[in-house]
Every structure is written in structure tokens, then in C-alpha cells.
Design an enzyme around this catalytic site. Structure first.
Site, PDB file in Angstrom:
ATOM      1  N   GLY A 263       0.645  -1.684   0.388  1.00 16.01           N
ATOM      2  CA  GLY A 263      -0.127  -0.083  -0.036  1.00 16.01           C
ATOM      3  C   GLY A 263       1.075   1.456  -0.517  1.00 16.01           C
ATOM      4  N   THR A 264       1.811   1.313   0.669  1.00 17.71           N
ATOM      5  CA  THR A 264       3.187   2.481   1.235  1.00 17.71           C
ATOM      6  C   THR A 264       3.745   2.897  -0.543  1.00 17.71           C
ATOM      7  OG1 THR A 264       3.449   1.832   2.643  1.00 17.71           O
ATOM      8  CG2 THR A 264       5.042   3.042   1.701  1.00 17.71           C
TER       9      THR A 264
ATOM     10  N   THR B  25      10.139  -7.861 -11.289  1.00 16.03           N
ATOM     11  CA  THR B  25       9.111  -9.262 -12.311  1.00 16.03           C
ATOM     12  C   THR B  25       7.708  -9.195 -10.804  1.00 16.03           C
ATOM     13  OG1 THR B  25      11.730 -10.172 -12.544  1.00 16.03           O
ATOM     14  CG2 THR B  25       9.548 -11.828 -12.402  1.00 16.03           C
TER      15      THR B  25
ATOM     16  N   CYS C  18       2.285   0.992  11.911  1.00 12.24           N
ATOM     17  CA  CYS C  18       3.804   1.595  11.062  1.00 12.24           C
ATOM     18  C   CYS C  18       4.446   2.912  12.534  1.00 12.24           C
ATOM     19  CB  CYS C  18       3.139   2.306  10.510  1.00 12.24           C
ATOM     20  SG  CYS C  18       2.400   1.066   9.181  1.00 12.24           S
TER      21      CYS C  18
HETATM   22  N1  PLP Z   1      -2.761   3.254   4.226  1.00 10.67           N
HETATM   23  C1  PLP Z   1      -3.391   2.771   4.985  1.00 10.67           C
HETATM   24  C2  PLP Z   1      -4.285   3.427   5.518  1.00 10.67           C
HETATM   25  C3  PLP Z   1      -2.773   2.061   6.216  1.00 10.67           C
HETATM   26  O1  PLP Z   1      -3.520   1.606   7.385  1.00 10.67           O
HETATM   27  C4  PLP Z   1      -1.651   0.776   5.919  1.00 10.67           C
HETATM   28  C5  PLP Z   1      -1.370   0.181   6.656  1.00 10.67           C
HETATM   29  O2  PLP Z   1      -1.495  -0.274   7.968  1.00 10.67           O
HETATM   30  C6  PLP Z   1      -0.642   2.086   4.523  1.00 10.67           C
HETATM   31  C7  PLP Z   1      -1.421   2.772   3.679  1.00 10.67           C
HETATM   32  C8  PLP Z   1       0.226   0.931   4.079  1.00 10.67           C
HETATM   33  O3  PLP Z   1       0.416  -0.517   2.948  1.00 10.67           O
HETATM   34  P1  PLP Z   1       1.223  -1.498   3.300  1.00 10.67           P
HETATM   35  O4  PLP Z   1       1.644  -1.995   4.882  1.00 10.67           O
HETATM   36  O5  PLP Z   1       0.218  -2.479   2.516  1.00 10.67           O
HETATM   37  O6  PLP Z   1       2.410  -0.344   2.510  1.00 10.67           O
END
Ligand code: PLP
Length: 425
Positions: free
Chosen positions: A82-83, A247, A335
């Protein structure tokens, strides 16, 4: 050679109430992945049929993820998390124009927060919009913040700490009218709210992450509405139609495809059973404990999230004790755990530092059982009573040692019996 400490330890039995931090891999997802970790290891870009076979399955996974958003497979780009999807969306948006201003909020995940701080250091302008005391965001504030040099507006769909939902479709329309790209971090939404209208909305860019919907960690998605100009963020081979080099993480993508199907199948369970379970959990705690507040607008939240202030107690103390009882919950986002600062989300909602430091997030999932909730309800209230009895923050008893723990427990037991009867009905 000695075995490491972890190898010798039995896996702890947990009551997992931290599904916004990550989720377990669904058995069906794991099953779908295994052949691609063992037998079918060909590179999907290879020209021979052993590679083409894998490519075919990647295509299917892409179709399944597209179905979740009601979009076409071409609008789906697989990333590593997600990041990365968040970073790519904003970076790309700023690369495709000469505009140097970003509009976002004060309550974004660190993926966006830290990126926009970096952009500020690079000379970009950033407007971080405040939220209301109930965690909601006013679309008019977004509209007013857009300037002639705004290159992108990035606003999360659901807050990871409180579950509060923002009206992103409405905001996307405002952005379209103003000619500004709109990105939403929708990492917390799949399987919890219906996303099938995304492609019909004015959202240009949207991020998701596998490990929040019972797929593995280390795979993400960036949805980019057709005709949205994109600049790669990870530069390399021609994978993902030249939009994201590297990949493909084949097995995880296959897993994510299956997870997307399950998210749609189980959406009604989340919106009914999981919501009812969450509501019951909150009601039971509210009945049994004074000085307790639910953060975030009640009716505008994800169905699985509960963020609760337990006044006069430090969340860290609660979490340590919960951990000893095998219950996983969290304060802030995974995080930012370890930071002593109160949550930036709760602070933006106007909570005092003391109250913000007393907040615990419980987040449930399709796999949360009634027995988990019952267990948590047996543990939490007496634990809070005890911590409050010892707490120097508690204004009710200046002489804390005079606090009658036994009487509090007796009262607690009666209320507990009442709640259990309600659950068992
Ligand atoms: N955005 C939100 C709202 C999240 O809750 C998170 C994960 O905690 C992320 C981004 C980041 O996702 P990832 O852990 O896959 O990098």
C-alpha cells in the site's frame, strides 16, 4: 548450534483484535497461492508456455481485483504494498504537471504523511486539512484548499485508527470540477465497504494493500482510471504495461485475486455480523465502565473498527496487560507503535494528549468469533478498573489505595453476567 529462542517457543494462542494492522491469510487464498510457490515458478514475461501459463493466471487475478472496483483490468497496477501505491500515486501526479502543491489531511497514514513531509523538504507546498472532533472531513474545506498550482489531492477513504469514512466520491467530483487529480488511500476499505462503484466515480487513483484483506503482505494495488497519465515510480522492465518495473510477485498476486473475490462474497457478513459484534462490544464496555469514549462518528465508520478512550489509563499499560492475556490490539497504527507521541489522528480530532494516550483500537474481521469478543469482555473491564485504581491520573480518588477494588469487581461480575446472558440469547 543452539536453536533460537523463537524456535523453542510454542506459538502463542491469540485473540486477534488488530485486523486493521494486518489480517490472517484466508485458507482459500493460501490454497490458490501454493502451486505458484512450488510447481509453477515460470516468469510470466517468458515467451515459452511454462511462463505463459503463469501469465494467464496473473491476468485472471487482475480481472478479479478489477471486479472489486468495477473497473477494467488495464486500470490495475500491481505494486509491492500500500505504501508504494500511495507514494507512486502522488509522485506520478506531481511528475505529470508543473504544479507544486498538494492537498491532503492531518490524519493520513504515515505512507502519505512522511511522503508529503519529504515533498515539503523538496520545495513543494502541502496543505493538510484539519478534521472535525468526530473525525469527519468537510468537503468544502477541500474545495477551498485547492489552488491554481494544486497538482494532486490525496485523501484517505477510511482512517486506519478510527475507521472514520471520508466522502471521497463527493471530493473526487469537486476535484474533477476543479481539474485536479484525486487520489485516495483506500487500504482499509476492501471487504468492509462496497467499492464496485469506484470506476463510475471521479476517483483518478486509488491504493489498496493485500495484507488488509486476507491476502499476503508485500503486495499492493494502484488503480489508475483510464487515461490518467502515469510515471513509473519503480523503474525497470516493462512489467505492468511499463508502469511498474520488477518481476511480479506472482503467488501473492494470485492470492490477492482470490482475496478480492472473497472480499466481495463476505461483504455482507462484514456489514452485518462483524458490525453487530463491534457494536455489542462497544455497548457492553460503555455499560460497564464510566469515563469511556468511542472515537469517530458512530454511523460513519468502517463496520470493523472501534477506537476507545479509557480515561485515566495509559494505552501502553492496557496493551501490555492485554498481551499477557493473549489479546492483540493496538494504539495508533502499527507503523507508529513505539512512538510516545499521542496519535496524530486523535490529536487532529482535538483530543487532549492525556486522552489520546488512553486510546486503544480494536479491529475485528470475518474470522473474529463470538468467543473472542466474550473473552475480551471478560478481560477488559476488570483490567481497566484495576489500572484506574492504581492510576495517578484518576481525579476521582486522590488516595488511590482507598479505592475499593473488591466492590468494583463485584459490580463488574454482575454486569458481566448480564452481558453474557445478552450475548448467549
Ligand atoms: N494506508 C493505510 C490507511 C494503512 O492502514 C496502511 C497499513 O497500515 C498503509 C497505507 C500501508 O500499507 P502497506 O503496509 O501495505 O504498505
Amino acid at each position: 548450534m543452539h536453536a533460537s529462542r523463537h524456535e523453542n517457543e510454542a506459538r502463542p494462542e491469540v485473540v486477534y483484535l488488530d485486523n486493521n494492522a494486518t489480517t490472517r491469510i484466508a485458507p482459500e487464498v493460501f490454497e490458490a497461492m501454493v502451486p505458484f510457490l512450488t510447481e509453477y515458478y515460470g516468469n510470466p514475461s517468458s515467451a515459452y508456455s511454462f511462463g505463459k501459463f503463469v501469465e494467464g493466471h496473473l491476468k485472471e487475478a487482475r480481472e478479479k481485483v478489477a471486479a472489486l472496483l468495477g473497473c477494467t483490468p488495464k486500470e490495475i497496477i500491481f505494486t509491492s504494498c500500500g505504501t508504494e501505491s500511495d507514494n507512486m500515486a502522488i509522485w506520478s501526479a506531481l511528475q505529470t504537471s508543473a504544479k507544486r502543491h498538494v492537498v491532503t489531511t492531518q490524519v493520513e497514514h504515515s505512507a502519505i504523511m512522511n511522503q508529503t513531509e519529504q515533498l515539503e523538504r523538496m520545495g513543494f507546498g502541502v496543505t493538510r486539512l484539519p478534521v472535525q472532533p468526530d473525525g469527519t472531513l468537510l468537503p468544502a474545506d477541500v474545495e477551498n484548499a485547492i489552488r491554481d498550482d494544486t497538482g494532486v489531492v490525496s485523501i484517505m477513504w477510511a482512517n486506519n485508527e478510527t475507521g472514520v469514512l471520508f466522502p471521497v466520491e463527493e471530493i473526487a467530483s469537486i476535484c474533477k470540477r476543479k481539474g485536479v487529480l484525486f487520489h485516495t488511500d483506500a487500504v482499509q476499505t476492501p471487504g468492509k465497504i462496497d467499492l464496485r462503484n469506484v470506476a463510475k466515480s471521479d476517483i483518478d487513483l486509488l491504493s489498496m494493500s493485500g495484507h488488509k484483506l486476507h491476502a499476503p503482505k508485500g503486495v499492493g494495488v494502484l488503480y489508475a482510471r483510464k487515461r490518467t497519465k502515469l510515471v513509473p515510480y519503480v523503474i525497470g522492465g516493462g512489467q505492468e504495461r511499463g508502469k511498474r518495473g520488477g518481476t511480479e510477485n506472482v503467488a501473492s498476486i494470485i492470492g490477492l485475486g482470490r482475496a478480492a473475490e472473497l472480499a466481495m462474497e463476505k461483504l455482507s457478513d462484514e456489514q452485518t455480523r462483524v458490525r453487530a459484534m463491534r457494536d455489542l462490544f462497544e455497548e457492553a464496555l460503555l455499560q460497564r465502565l464510566p469515563h469511556l469514549y468511542i472515537n469517530g462518528r458512530r454511523e460513519q465508520r468502517l463496520p470493523n473498527t472501534s477506537n476507545i478512550a479509557f480515561d485515566f489509563v495509559e494505552a501502553e499499560a492496557i496493551l501490555m496487560r492485554l498481551d499477557r492475556k493473549g489479546i492483540c490490539a493496538s494504539s495508533g497504527s502499527a507503523c507508529t507503535t513505539g512512538s510516545l507521541d499521542p496519535s496524530h489522528v486523535l490529536s487532529a480530532m482535538g483530543l487532549t494528549p492525556a486522552r489520546a494516550r488512553s486510546c486503544v483500537r480494536f479491529s475485528f474481521s470475518h474470522y473474529t468469533r463470538d468467543a473472542d469478543i466474550k473473552y475480551a469482555l471478560e478481560i477488559v473491564p476488570p483490567m481497566i478498573e484495576e489500572l484506574r485504581a492504581m492510576s495517578p491520573l484518576n481525579p476521582e480518588h486522590t488516595d488511590n489505595f482507598a479505592y475499593d477494588v473488591t466492590a468494583a469487581r463485584e459490580k463488574e461480575e454482575k454486569l458481566m453476567a448480564h452481558t453474557m446472558a445478552a450475548i448467549n440469547e
